[in-house]
Scaffold this motif. Structure first.
Motif, PDB file in Angstrom:
ATOM      1  N   LEU A  17       0.834  -1.203   0.000  1.00  0.00           N
ATOM      2  CA  LEU A  17       0.000   0.000   0.000  1.00  0.00           C
ATOM      3  C   LEU A  17       0.869   1.254   0.000  1.00  0.00           C
ATOM      4  CD1 LEU A  17      -2.709  -1.136   2.570  1.00  0.00           C
ATOM      5  CD2 LEU A  17      -3.007  -0.906   0.092  1.00  0.00           C
ATOM      6  N   LEU A  18       1.961   1.216   0.739  1.00  0.00           N
ATOM      7  CA  LEU A  18       2.881   2.354   0.797  1.00  0.00           C
ATOM      8  C   LEU A  18       3.509   2.608  -0.569  1.00  0.00           C
ATOM      9  CD1 LEU A  18       4.504   4.527   2.236  1.00  0.00           C
ATOM     10  CD2 LEU A  18       6.034   2.734   3.065  1.00  0.00           C
ATOM     11  N   ILE A  19       3.898   1.553  -1.237  1.00  0.00           N
ATOM     12  CA  ILE A  19       4.478   1.703  -2.580  1.00  0.00           C
ATOM     13  C   ILE A  19       3.434   2.263  -3.541  1.00  0.00           C
ATOM     14  CG2 ILE A  19       5.402   0.416  -4.558  1.00  0.00           C
ATOM     15  CD1 ILE A  19       6.812  -1.408  -2.441  1.00  0.00           C
ATOM     16  N   ALA A  20       2.192   1.823  -3.414  1.00  0.00           N
ATOM     17  CA  ALA A  20       1.116   2.357  -4.258  1.00  0.00           C
ATOM     18  C   ALA A  20       0.917   3.848  -4.000  1.00  0.00           C
ATOM     19  CB  ALA A  20      -0.176   1.587  -4.010  1.00  0.00           C
ATOM     20  N   ALA A  21       0.941   4.265  -2.738  1.00  0.00           N
ATOM     21  CA  ALA A  21       0.791   5.683  -2.399  1.00  0.00           C
ATOM     22  C   ALA A  21       1.949   6.488  -2.974  1.00  0.00           C
ATOM     23  CB  ALA A  21       0.702   5.857  -0.885  1.00  0.00           C
ATOM     24  N   TRP A  22       3.158   5.939  -2.878  1.00  0.00           N
ATOM     25  CA  TRP A  22       4.326   6.621  -3.434  1.00  0.00           C
ATOM     26  C   TRP A  22       4.212   6.765  -4.951  1.00  0.00           C
ATOM     27  CZ3 TRP A  22       8.458   4.121  -6.264  1.00  0.00           C
ATOM     28  CH2 TRP A  22       9.464   5.007  -6.662  1.00  0.00           C
ATOM     29  N   VAL A  23       3.791   5.711  -5.621  1.00  0.00           N
ATOM     30  CA  VAL A  23       3.640   5.763  -7.086  1.00  0.00           C
ATOM     31  C   VAL A  23       2.618   6.833  -7.469  1.00  0.00           C
ATOM     32  CG1 VAL A  23       2.800   4.475  -9.092  1.00  0.00           C
ATOM     33  CG2 VAL A  23       4.441   3.415  -7.535  1.00  0.00           C
ATOM     34  N   LEU A  24       1.526   6.929  -6.736  1.00  0.00           N
ATOM     35  CA  LEU A  24       0.531   7.977  -7.006  1.00  0.00           C
ATOM     36  C   LEU A  24       1.137   9.364  -6.839  1.00  0.00           C
ATOM     37  CD1 LEU A  24      -2.751   6.667  -5.339  1.00  0.00           C
ATOM     38  CD2 LEU A  24      -2.442   7.295  -7.739  1.00  0.00           C
ATOM     39  N   ALA A  25       1.825   9.593  -5.722  1.00  0.00           N
ATOM     40  CA  ALA A  25       2.414  10.906  -5.459  1.00  0.00           C
ATOM     41  C   ALA A  25       3.488  11.246  -6.486  1.00  0.00           C
ATOM     42  CB  ALA A  25       2.992  10.950  -4.047  1.00  0.00           C
ATOM     43  N   LEU A  26       4.316  10.274  -6.829  1.00  0.00           N
ATOM     44  CA  LEU A  26       5.365  10.495  -7.823  1.00  0.00           C
ATOM     45  C   LEU A  26       4.765  10.770  -9.202  1.00  0.00           C
ATOM     46  CD1 LEU A  26       8.413  10.553  -8.415  1.00  0.00           C
ATOM     47  CD2 LEU A  26       8.240   8.101  -8.923  1.00  0.00           C
ATOM     48  N   SER A  27       3.760  10.008  -9.577  1.00  0.00           N
ATOM     49  CA  SER A  27       3.104  10.212 -10.880  1.00  0.00           C
ATOM     50  C   SER A  27       2.458  11.590 -10.965  1.00  0.00           C
ATOM     51  CB  SER A  27       2.051   9.134 -11.119  1.00  0.00           C
ATOM     52  OG  SER A  27       2.639   7.868 -11.145  1.00  0.00           O
ATOM     53  N   ALA A  28       1.780  11.992  -9.903  1.00  0.00           N
ATOM     54  CA  ALA A  28       1.141  13.310  -9.888  1.00  0.00           C
ATOM     55  C   ALA A  28       2.193  14.412  -9.975  1.00  0.00           C
ATOM     56  CB  ALA A  28       0.294  13.470  -8.634  1.00  0.00           C
ATOM     57  N   SER A  29       3.288  14.250  -9.244  1.00  0.00           N
ATOM     58  CA  SER A  29       4.361  15.257  -9.269  1.00  0.00           C
ATOM     59  C   SER A  29       4.988  15.361 -10.652  1.00  0.00           C
ATOM     60  CB  SER A  29       5.434  14.907  -8.234  1.00  0.00           C
ATOM     61  OG  SER A  29       4.905  14.952  -6.934  1.00  0.00           O
ATOM     62  N   LEU A  30       5.274  14.224 -11.255  1.00  0.00           N
ATOM     63  CA  LEU A  30       5.863  14.233 -12.600  1.00  0.00           C
ATOM     64  C   LEU A  30       4.892  14.794 -13.637  1.00  0.00           C
ATOM     65  CD1 LEU A  30       7.790  10.838 -12.557  1.00  0.00           C
ATOM     66  CD2 LEU A  30       8.744  13.154 -12.339  1.00  0.00           C
ATOM     67  N   ALA A  31       3.596  14.503 -13.463  1.00  0.00           N
ATOM     68  CA  ALA A  31       2.592  14.997 -14.415  1.00  0.00           C
ATOM     69  C   ALA A  31       2.500  16.520 -14.377  1.00  0.00           C
ATOM     70  CB  ALA A  31       1.231  14.375 -14.110  1.00  0.00           C
ATOM     71  N   VAL A  32       2.474  17.107 -13.181  1.00  0.00           N
ATOM     72  CA  VAL A  32       2.367  18.566 -13.115  1.00  0.00           C
ATOM     73  C   VAL A  32       3.661  19.237 -13.555  1.00  0.00           C
ATOM     74  CG1 VAL A  32       0.520  18.578 -11.407  1.00  0.00           C
ATOM     75  CG2 VAL A  32       2.880  18.732 -10.639  1.00  0.00           C
ATOM     76  N   LEU A  33       4.794  18.581 -13.331  1.00  0.00           N
ATOM     77  CA  LEU A  33       6.043  19.128 -13.852  1.00  0.00           C
ATOM     78  C   LEU A  33       6.052  19.091 -15.373  1.00  0.00           C
ATOM     79  CD1 LEU A  33       8.680  17.718 -11.356  1.00  0.00           C
ATOM     80  CD2 LEU A  33       8.006  20.112 -11.685  1.00  0.00           C
ATOM     81  N   PHE A  34       5.514  18.034 -15.953  1.00  0.00           N
ATOM     82  CA  PHE A  34       5.413  17.945 -17.412  1.00  0.00           C
ATOM     83  C   PHE A  34       4.507  19.052 -17.954  1.00  0.00           C
ATOM     84  CE2 PHE A  34       3.271  16.437 -21.250  1.00  0.00           C
ATOM     85  CZ  PHE A  34       4.359  16.167 -22.067  1.00  0.00           C
ATOM     86  N   ILE A  35       3.360  19.233 -17.318  1.00  0.00           N
ATOM     87  CA  ILE A  35       2.415  20.267 -17.766  1.00  0.00           C
ATOM     88  C   ILE A  35       3.043  21.655 -17.661  1.00  0.00           C
ATOM     89  CG2 ILE A  35       0.237  21.430 -17.195  1.00  0.00           C
ATOM     90  CD1 ILE A  35      -0.844  18.635 -16.389  1.00  0.00           C
ATOM     91  N   GLY A  36       3.729  21.903 -16.561  1.00  0.00           N
ATOM     92  CA  GLY A  36       4.293  23.230 -16.349  1.00  0.00           C
ATOM     93  C   GLY A  36       5.575  23.484 -17.105  1.00  0.00           C
ATOM     94  N   GLU A  37       6.496  22.531 -17.074  1.00  0.00           N
ATOM     95  CA  GLU A  37       7.819  22.767 -17.642  1.00  0.00           C
ATOM     96  C   GLU A  37       7.926  22.393 -19.114  1.00  0.00           C
ATOM     97  OE1 GLU A  37       9.984  24.467 -15.858  1.00  0.00           O
ATOM     98  OE2 GLU A  37       8.492  24.452 -14.254  1.00  0.00           O
ATOM     99  N   ILE A  38       7.286  21.334 -19.532  1.00  0.00           N
ATOM    100  CA  ILE A  38       7.379  20.897 -20.930  1.00  0.00           C
ATOM    101  C   ILE A  38       6.314  21.579 -21.781  1.00  0.00           C
ATOM    102  CG2 ILE A  38       7.347  18.907 -22.497  1.00  0.00           C
ATOM    103  CD1 ILE A  38       9.712  18.938 -20.476  1.00  0.00           C
ATOM    104  N   LEU A  39       5.066  21.560 -21.300  1.00  0.00           N
ATOM    105  CA  LEU A  39       3.985  22.190 -22.060  1.00  0.00           C
ATOM    106  C   LEU A  39       3.936  23.699 -21.852  1.00  0.00           C
ATOM    107  CD1 LEU A  39       1.111  19.582 -21.579  1.00  0.00           C
ATOM    108  CD2 LEU A  39       2.751  19.781 -23.459  1.00  0.00           C
ATOM    109  N   GLY A  40       4.635  24.185 -20.824  1.00  0.00           N
ATOM    110  CA  GLY A  40       4.718  25.630 -20.592  1.00  0.00           C
ATOM    111  C   GLY A  40       3.457  26.266 -20.062  1.00  0.00           C
ATOM    112  N   GLN A  41       2.615  25.501 -19.395  1.00  0.00           N
ATOM    113  CA  GLN A  41       1.367  26.045 -18.872  1.00  0.00           C
ATOM    114  C   GLN A  41       1.571  26.436 -17.406  1.00  0.00           C
ATOM    115  OE1 GLN A  41      -1.471  22.993 -19.779  1.00  0.00           O
ATOM    116  NE2 GLN A  41      -1.408  23.439 -21.955  1.00  0.00           N
ATOM    117  N   THR A  42       1.599  27.732 -17.168  1.00  0.00           N
ATOM    118  CA  THR A  42       1.862  28.256 -15.834  1.00  0.00           C
ATOM    119  C   THR A  42       0.699  27.943 -14.902  1.00  0.00           C
ATOM    120  OG1 THR A  42       3.085  30.050 -16.861  1.00  0.00           O
ATOM    121  CG2 THR A  42       2.482  30.329 -14.559  1.00  0.00           C
TER     122      THR A  42
END
Length: 147
Positions: A17-42
């Motif tokens: 369960l802990l690994i699942a929670a970590w994967v969710l948090a990591l995925s969400a963090s990487l997704a918003v970094l992609f949206i902000g830094e790669i797609l350039g959406q502030t």
């Protein structure tokens, strides 16, 4: 022939369960970094606040998973709950239930209220609330399995 009882099953389940929670948090963090830094959406201010709660969760849960520390729920649950509260407020603003504009989504890039800011057909504020909620539910289950 004697039967052996695996007493480590709850601990193993808690670690999963802990690994699942970590994967969710990591995925969400990487997704918003992609949206902000790669797609350039502030991001707007509320998105920044949600990031302020999600990014540490990715690190804390990752370290806890590495160390098999299922007591991490003590530290991670408040972060997930506070991030979820900001996400809920953001979603209520997005839905128009709270009659106040989302301020300020900057001039460059789409606003949180634009249809372009949907992932998997869900607006980002709703998706953020869902992820924080899932992480919090996993942390509650970790607490139950580890006690």
């Amino acid at each position: 022939m004697t039967a052996t009882i695996n007493t480590d099953a709850p601990a193993s389940r808690a670690l999963t369960l802990l690994i699942a929670a970590w994967v969710l948090a990591l995925s969400a963090s990487l997704a918003v970094l992609f949206i902000g830094e790669i797609l350039g959406q502030t991001p707007c201010h509320l998105c920044w606040f949600q990031r302020a709660f999600m990014f540490p969760l990715a690190v804390i849960l990752g370290v806890a998973a590495w160390r098999s520390d299922v007591t991490v729920w003590i530290y991670a649950a408040p972060l997930a709950a506070m991030g979820g509260a900001v996400a809920l407020y953001h979603w209520l603003l997005y839905a128009g239930i709270v009659p106040e504009p989302i301020t300020p989504c900057t001039e460059k890039g789409p606003s949180c209220t634009d249809s372009a800011m949907q992932i998997l057909g869900m607006p980002i504020p709703a998706l953020s609330f869902l992820v924080f909620g899932l992480i919090l539910l996993l942390l509650i289950q970790i607490r139950r399995k580890s006690s």
